[in-house]
Structure formats: C-alpha cells, structure tokens
Enzyme design. Sequence first.
Site, short mmCIF file in Angstrom:
data_model
loop_
_atom_site.label_atom_id
_atom_site.label_comp_id
_atom_site.label_asym_id
_atom_site.label_seq_id
_atom_site.Cartn_x
_atom_site.Cartn_y
_atom_site.Cartn_z
N LYS A 251 3.18 5.84 -2.74
CA LYS A 251 4.04 7.12 -2.99
C LYS A 251 4.43 6.91 -4.42
O LYS A 251 5.04 8.09 -4.78
CB LYS A 251 5.58 6.49 -2.03
CG LYS A 251 5.16 6.33 -0.64
CD LYS A 251 4.97 7.99 -0.45
CE LYS A 251 5.19 8.40 0.92
NZ LYS A 251 4.99 10.23 1.34
N ALA B 286 0.96 -1.50 -0.08
CA ALA B 286 -0.02 -0.55 -0.06
C ALA B 286 0.90 1.15 0.14
O ALA B 286 0.37 2.38 -0.76
CB ALA B 286 -1.00 0.10 1.24
N TYR B 287 1.84 1.42 1.26
CA TYR B 287 2.66 2.44 1.08
C TYR B 287 3.95 2.19 0.23
O TYR B 287 3.86 3.81 -0.78
CB TYR B 287 3.54 2.11 2.26
CG TYR B 287 4.83 3.80 2.61
CD1 TYR B 287 3.81 3.96 2.61
CD2 TYR B 287 6.02 3.51 2.55
CE1 TYR B 287 4.53 5.63 2.90
CE2 TYR B 287 7.17 4.57 2.35
CZ TYR B 287 5.93 5.58 3.30
OH TYR B 287 7.04 6.60 3.49
N SER B 288 4.13 1.42 -1.43
CA SER B 288 4.86 1.08 -2.19
C SER B 288 3.71 2.08 -3.10
O SER B 288 3.98 3.03 -4.03
CB SER B 288 5.75 0.21 -2.27
OG SER B 288 5.96 -0.71 -1.81
#
Length: 249
Positions: free
Chosen positions: A160, A155-157
């Site tokens: 970003k 999710a973070y990858s």
Amino acid sequence: MSTSASFARYDFSGRVAVVTGAAGGIGRAICDAFTRHGATALNWDRAAGPADAPGAPRHFEVDITRGESIQAALTATLDAYGRIDYLVNNAGFAGPTLALDEYDPLEWQRVVEVNLLGTYHVSRFVVPVMRRANAGRIVNVASLAGKEGTPNASAYSAAKAGVIAMTKSLGKELAQTGILVNGIAPAAVETTLLAQMSPSHVQTMIGKSPMARLGTVDEAARLVLWLCSDSCSFSTGAIFDLSGGRATY
C-alpha cells in the site's frame, strides 16, 4: 452518527465506472453508490458477488495479476459501453497477520503482486483509453498501513505504500491530460477483509482511532464519488485519509 444526515448528490448519467474487486466490501459499496447516482458501474473481479441484489453491477471476470485477463475485460467493456470514465483500483487482500521473519516468502510476494502490481497492471491498460478521451478519474484504494507501517502486516503495508507513491507519480504524469489520479487511505473499515486478521489485531487498530470505531464501506464510497465528481478539480496525485482522526500526516 446521525441517521438523518443529508449527503451530496451527483449526476453521473451516461458515465461508466470500473471498480476492481467489487464482489463485496468497499468495492461493492462504491459500485452501488455510482449506480445510485446514475452511472453504469462494472465489477472487474474474479468473483461476481451477490447477483440477486437490486442494481447489482455487471461482472467481468478479471484476474488483475494477469495482463491477458485485464485486456479481455477491457475489450469487452469497450465493446459494450464504448468508454471508461472512472477507474477505482480497489482489489486487494491483507494476507496473514505474521511477523516479517515468520512470513512465507511466496505469500509475501503474492500480497504485493495483487495489491501493488495489480493496481499497476489495471492502470496501464485503462490509462490509454482515458488519454484518448482527454478525461477520466482514477482512484486508488491504498491504506493507512501504507503510511504508518502496521506491525505484523509488512507485506500489506509495503504494497500500500507503493500504491501511495504510484498514485502521486501517475497524478503528476497525467496532470495536464484531463485525467485526475488520487487515492484514499482508509484505516480499519468494517469489511470481510478484517476476518483475515486476528481479533486482537483488529482491536488494536480500533484502539488507535480517536473516534474509537471502524469506518464504514459507505463512508469510503462517498469519498470516492467526490473524487470522481466535477467538485474535485484541482486535486491530483493526492491521498485522502479516511481514518477517524488517526492519520498524523
């Protein structure tokens, strides 16, 4: 690193810098750096952070996922200062360290909502202010995870990666307006954000760094200040790595 290093000096007198998520960590370091160089630094965040520290930035309570909250902070900021010269979209959170198929869908969505959509929402409110001034600098805090895709941080990858693409797109849109839009892509930086990750996950990130260490919040702040300074004049839609040599493109 040498403790006697001499760093660049800037004159941001009379300028106003809005930094989202500046209650602590990288955001607070950016606010502190702006203040040291003469700017008025404002913290747009849900939390104020430590208010007893010398030069603490003025806090405007903002939920970057809610348009009405951003609008209220924008109105209050313009009423008080009349301008926004610099916007640093820093607010975000990592979320849990889990395999994609173990991730709760609502949590996955929340990570994207804050990190990517929050950056979009704040930008869409502030860009018209900068357009009217025919000047401004926007710096988006992305992550090396958005370039490489960090395992167990899908999710973070993904969020970003979206910030990186949006930075490039907006930079092109505003290239002839006097507004420059750039981003930074830190690898692991020593902040409380790392507490959300497992120790083994953090150690893996350190192990990938040719410098074999975490970055510091002050190193991130110095890069942001350069991107907001007059020394940066022909870079827009660009992503600047802060990875200790880890980035490969």
